[in-house]
Scaffold this motif. Structure first.
Motif, PDB file in Angstrom:
ATOM      1  N   PRO A 283       0.731  -0.937  -0.035  1.00  0.00           N
ATOM      2  CA  PRO A 283       0.023   0.053  -0.033  1.00  0.00           C
ATOM      3  C   PRO A 283       0.791   1.209   0.110  1.00  0.00           C
ATOM      4  O   PRO A 283       0.265   2.341  -0.185  1.00  0.00           O
ATOM      5  CB  PRO A 283      -0.828  -0.230   1.296  1.00  0.00           C
ATOM      6  CG  PRO A 283      -0.530  -1.581   1.728  1.00  0.00           C
ATOM      7  CD  PRO A 283       0.575  -2.044   1.223  1.00  0.00           C
ATOM      8  N   VAL A 284       2.078   1.045   0.087  1.00  0.00           N
ATOM      9  CA  VAL A 284       2.988   2.514   0.486  1.00  0.00           C
ATOM     10  C   VAL A 284       3.232   2.969  -0.980  1.00  0.00           C
ATOM     11  O   VAL A 284       3.491   2.280  -2.042  1.00  0.00           O
ATOM     12  CB  VAL A 284       4.364   2.152   1.090  1.00  0.00           C
ATOM     13  CG1 VAL A 284       5.142   3.427   0.960  1.00  0.00           C
ATOM     14  CG2 VAL A 284       4.245   1.369   2.337  1.00  0.00           C
ATOM     15  N   SER A 285       2.725   4.488  -1.126  1.00  0.00           N
ATOM     16  CA  SER A 285       3.071   4.992  -2.181  1.00  0.00           C
ATOM     17  C   SER A 285       4.249   5.692  -2.457  1.00  0.00           C
ATOM     18  O   SER A 285       4.785   6.186  -1.708  1.00  0.00           O
ATOM     19  CB  SER A 285       1.838   6.235  -2.301  1.00  0.00           C
ATOM     20  OG  SER A 285       2.166   6.946  -3.381  1.00  0.00           O
ATOM     21  N   TYR A 483      15.654   8.675  -8.419  1.00  0.00           N
ATOM     22  CA  TYR A 483      14.785   8.193  -7.160  1.00  0.00           C
ATOM     23  C   TYR A 483      13.939   6.905  -7.571  1.00  0.00           C
ATOM     24  O   TYR A 483      13.951   5.865  -6.679  1.00  0.00           O
ATOM     25  CB  TYR A 483      13.780   9.351  -6.831  1.00  0.00           C
ATOM     26  CG  TYR A 483      14.537  10.513  -6.219  1.00  0.00           C
ATOM     27  CD1 TYR A 483      15.701  10.551  -5.530  1.00  0.00           C
ATOM     28  CD2 TYR A 483      13.882  11.823  -6.255  1.00  0.00           C
ATOM     29  CE1 TYR A 483      16.268  11.719  -5.016  1.00  0.00           C
ATOM     30  CE2 TYR A 483      14.449  13.143  -5.864  1.00  0.00           C
ATOM     31  CZ  TYR A 483      15.679  12.950  -5.219  1.00  0.00           C
ATOM     32  OH  TYR A 483      16.179  13.804  -4.657  1.00  0.00           O
ATOM     33  N   ALA A 484      13.471   6.953  -8.980  1.00  0.00           N
ATOM     34  CA  ALA A 484      12.806   5.720  -9.280  1.00  0.00           C
ATOM     35  C   ALA A 484      13.181   4.412  -9.043  1.00  0.00           C
ATOM     36  O   ALA A 484      12.464   3.783  -8.201  1.00  0.00           O
ATOM     37  CB  ALA A 484      12.143   5.925 -10.627  1.00  0.00           C
ATOM     38  N   LEU A 490      13.082  -0.560  -2.747  1.00  0.00           N
ATOM     39  CA  LEU A 490      12.644  -0.329  -1.366  1.00  0.00           C
ATOM     40  C   LEU A 490      11.177  -0.818  -1.384  1.00  0.00           C
ATOM     41  O   LEU A 490      10.842  -1.397  -0.257  1.00  0.00           O
ATOM     42  CB  LEU A 490      12.960   0.852  -0.990  1.00  0.00           C
ATOM     43  CG  LEU A 490      14.237   1.717  -0.888  1.00  0.00           C
ATOM     44  CD1 LEU A 490      14.457   3.010  -0.337  1.00  0.00           C
ATOM     45  CD2 LEU A 490      15.100   0.590   0.267  1.00  0.00           C
ATOM     46  N   LEU A 491      10.328  -0.696  -2.216  1.00  0.00           N
ATOM     47  CA  LEU A 491       9.116  -0.580  -2.163  1.00  0.00           C
ATOM     48  C   LEU A 491       8.487  -2.203  -2.487  1.00  0.00           C
ATOM     49  O   LEU A 491       7.310  -2.664  -2.206  1.00  0.00           O
ATOM     50  CB  LEU A 491       8.167   0.376  -2.689  1.00  0.00           C
ATOM     51  CG  LEU A 491       8.363   1.871  -2.117  1.00  0.00           C
ATOM     52  CD1 LEU A 491       7.475   2.696  -2.854  1.00  0.00           C
ATOM     53  CD2 LEU A 491       7.871   1.767  -0.811  1.00  0.00           C
ATOM     54  N   PHE A 492       9.066  -2.548  -3.617  1.00  0.00           N
ATOM     55  CA  PHE A 492       8.476  -3.896  -4.432  1.00  0.00           C
ATOM     56  C   PHE A 492       9.510  -4.767  -4.411  1.00  0.00           C
ATOM     57  O   PHE A 492      10.756  -4.718  -4.648  1.00  0.00           O
ATOM     58  CB  PHE A 492       8.054  -3.364  -5.789  1.00  0.00           C
ATOM     59  CG  PHE A 492       7.175  -2.104  -5.665  1.00  0.00           C
ATOM     60  CD1 PHE A 492       5.723  -2.563  -5.436  1.00  0.00           C
ATOM     61  CD2 PHE A 492       7.539  -0.961  -5.935  1.00  0.00           C
ATOM     62  CE1 PHE A 492       4.531  -1.667  -5.337  1.00  0.00           C
ATOM     63  CE2 PHE A 492       6.470   0.038  -5.824  1.00  0.00           C
ATOM     64  CZ  PHE A 492       5.089  -0.139  -5.599  1.00  0.00           C
ATOM     65  N   GLU A 496       8.378  -7.739  -9.175  1.00  0.00           N
ATOM     66  CA  GLU A 496       7.303  -6.659  -9.339  1.00  0.00           C
ATOM     67  C   GLU A 496       7.511  -5.111  -9.865  1.00  0.00           C
ATOM     68  O   GLU A 496       8.755  -4.896  -9.868  1.00  0.00           O
ATOM     69  CB  GLU A 496       6.636  -6.566  -7.908  1.00  0.00           C
ATOM     70  CG  GLU A 496       5.897  -7.772  -7.594  1.00  0.00           C
ATOM     71  CD  GLU A 496       5.313  -7.527  -6.143  1.00  0.00           C
ATOM     72  OE1 GLU A 496       4.861  -6.448  -5.895  1.00  0.00           O
ATOM     73  OE2 GLU A 496       4.780  -8.470  -5.193  1.00  0.00           O
ATOM     74  N   THR A 497       6.570  -4.739 -10.588  1.00  0.00           N
ATOM     75  CA  THR A 497       6.908  -3.488 -10.995  1.00  0.00           C
ATOM     76  C   THR A 497       6.155  -2.290 -10.003  1.00  0.00           C
ATOM     77  O   THR A 497       4.905  -2.523  -9.531  1.00  0.00           O
ATOM     78  CB  THR A 497       6.338  -3.299 -12.506  1.00  0.00           C
ATOM     79  OG1 THR A 497       4.789  -3.727 -12.551  1.00  0.00           O
ATOM     80  CG2 THR A 497       7.136  -4.237 -13.426  1.00  0.00           C
TER      81      THR A 497
END
Length: 502
Positions: A283-285, A483-484, A490-492, A496-497
């Motif tokens: 859920p983290v954007s 940053y991308a 860090l998030l995925f 996963e994308t």
């Protein structure tokens, strides 16, 4: 022979100030003292203990140009000023001695019988070169006239025959400067007409020409700023990539900065939801993480040197905004306490809030950086607030507030030095929420509505938010491609994308 330094006797070597964007030394020597720059980039772990001198110079050149270009684009008030060392410094004293020796030598030469014009001829050539650097392409007639009057071969012939008229040439130079200078320099150019001593005239001509050169540089910067804005994003991104190619660890601090923001955002989501799934990364954007990361910069510990290098050029601006933000939180907290204890009848008096805010701002200025200073300032502020409340009540013919309420107000204000003070914490959270909402809408959005508690500081807070949003929006645009991939890792999980940080 000796040549004078800086603007008391500028030589042609100083002309490089106009060309500073492409010259490492000039950018370093002639730029303002407070011009921000990237921290010194050390060799990455595992690299040889010694690096190529040419590669180090190339890296420094790249960092210098990047910092200068960024400052020109983001700082609307950016300008160059003539560099002059403090008179009480060693450099200032040495410079003064060299200047005096040079001009005394020239005075001695011109006073001899017959006069010796060797140094004067060299200075005239320097003046000609400086004037030529101020000419625009359309100054065809003036350029031709300058070549005719300051024909150095003819001047040398006049020297050889004892026919050189320095006063006539000085008069022409002053008239030419008057036609080229900015209006702000008119008084100084007019003052040159009152001088009679040839040495003093030449010295002042050099000084005023130095100011005119600085004016030309600043005019050029202002003229080019719209064009620089169009190219700034691509230019800064390309320059940072060059730095990254030579210093692969340049994103280490940036990664740690974003990682901390990811942890904070994940904890916030967990605390605000009923679900406690162990995998909370989904859920983290990425956008929310990046906004939270930018917010962390407003509260960065000055002792923490691990500042993200992608934002380092704006650290001075962000630190100043963070300090102003702390003062606004304290101001709003004091005003909230005063309103609660004094009541609307006093707080709504015309001019009362404005006068009270002036006192609060004056007494809190510079006190928020050290806890002891803040404690002392708040004690004095409590007494000042009570005094102004008493004066306001008295002016309306009302009864004085009860002593217990005044004592309570004094105590509430003095307790604001604590970071966990409930009112200060509440106001801080409201301010943080306001700034976060501003960031979510981008640079073109309307300012969100402010909570009532922030009403007295609404104008300043909106101005601060606009300035903060402008810095963030530009930084996000430039460094989004850097940053991308960090945020994606860090998030995925692998395979996963994720959404792009921009």
């Amino acid at each position: 022979m000796l040549f004078p330094l800086n603007y008391n006797g500028a030589t042609n070597n100083e002309q490089t100030v106009v060309e500073m964007p492409n010259q490492r030394e000039e950018a370093a020597d002639d730029s303002p003292a407070d011009l921000p720059s990237l921290d010194q980039l050390h060799s990455p772990t595992g690299s040889p203990p010694t690096a190529s001198l040419s590669s180090l110079m190339e890296l420094e050149h790249c960092v210098s140009n990047l910092s200068l270009a960024h400052e020109i684009v983001v700082n609307r008030d950016f300008c160059f000023k003539p560099k002059s060392p403090p008179t009480d410094s060693l450099e200032g004293r040495v410079t003064e001695i060299v200047h005096r020796a040079f001009w005394d030598s020239l005075q001695e030469q011109l006073s001899s019988d017959p006069p010796n014009y060797s140094h004067a001829v060299v200075l005239l050539q320097e003046v000609k070169t400086m004037l030529q650097s101020l000419l625009l392409p359309g100054h065809v007639r003036l350029r031709s006239q300058l070549d005719e009057v300051l024909d150095m071969e003819l001047i040398q012939q006049e020297v050889d025959h004892g026919a050189l008229d320095l006063h006539r040439l000085a008069g022409y130079l002053v008239n030419t400067m008057a036609s080229l200078c900015a209006p702000v320099r008119d008084p100084e150019v007019r003052a040159l007409r009152d001088l009679t001593d040839p040495v003093q005239i030449l010295r002042e001509i050099f000084r005023v020409l130095g100011l005119m050169k600085t004016d030309m540089v600043n005019f050029t910067i202002q003229s080019l700023r719209p064009h620089l804005l169009q190219q700034a994003v691509h230019y800064e991104r390309a320059k940072f990539q060059q730095i990254l190619d030579q210093q692969p660890d340049s994103l280490d601090y940036t990664t740690a900065w974003l990682q901390a923001a990811v942890a904070e955002e994940a904890s916030s989501i967990t605390a605000g939801s009923e679900s406690h799934s162990p995998d909370i990364r989904g859920p983290v954007s990425a956008t929310a993480v990046l906004n939270r990361a930018y917010m962390r910069l407003l509260h960065w510990d000055p002792q923490d040197q691990k500042y993200p290098k992608t934002v380092l050029m704006d650290r001075g601006r962000l630190d100043a905004l963070g300090q102003r933000l702390q003062v606004l939180v304290l101001e709003a907290s004091v005003l909230l306490h005063a309103n609660a204890q004094c009541g609307a009848s006093v707080f709504s008096l015309q001019g009362f809030v404005g006068k009270l805010r002036q006192s609060v701002a004056a007494l809190l200025e510079g006190s928020h950086t050290r806890e002891a200073d803040l404690k002392s300032a708040l004690l004095g502020l409590g007494e000042k607030v009570l005094q102004q409340v008493a004066e306001a009540v008295s002016s309306q013919g009302g009864a004085a507030l009860p002593r217990d309420r005044l004592d309570l107000l004094r105590g509430q204000i003095s307790e604001l030095w604590k970071h966990n003070n409930p009112v200060r914490t509440l106001i801080g959270e409201r301010v943080q929420g306001f700034l976060q909402v501003m960031l979510q809408g981008g640079s073109a959005k309307r300012s969100p509505d402010l909570p009532a508690a922030l009403g007295p500081v609404s104008a300043e807070l909106a101005e601060l938010g606009t300035a903060f949003g402008r810095i963030v929006d530009f930084n996000r645009t430039v460094f989004g491609p850097f940053y991308a991939p960090i945020l994606r890792k860090l998030l995925f999980p692998p395979g996963e994308t994720g959404e792009d940080s921009r």
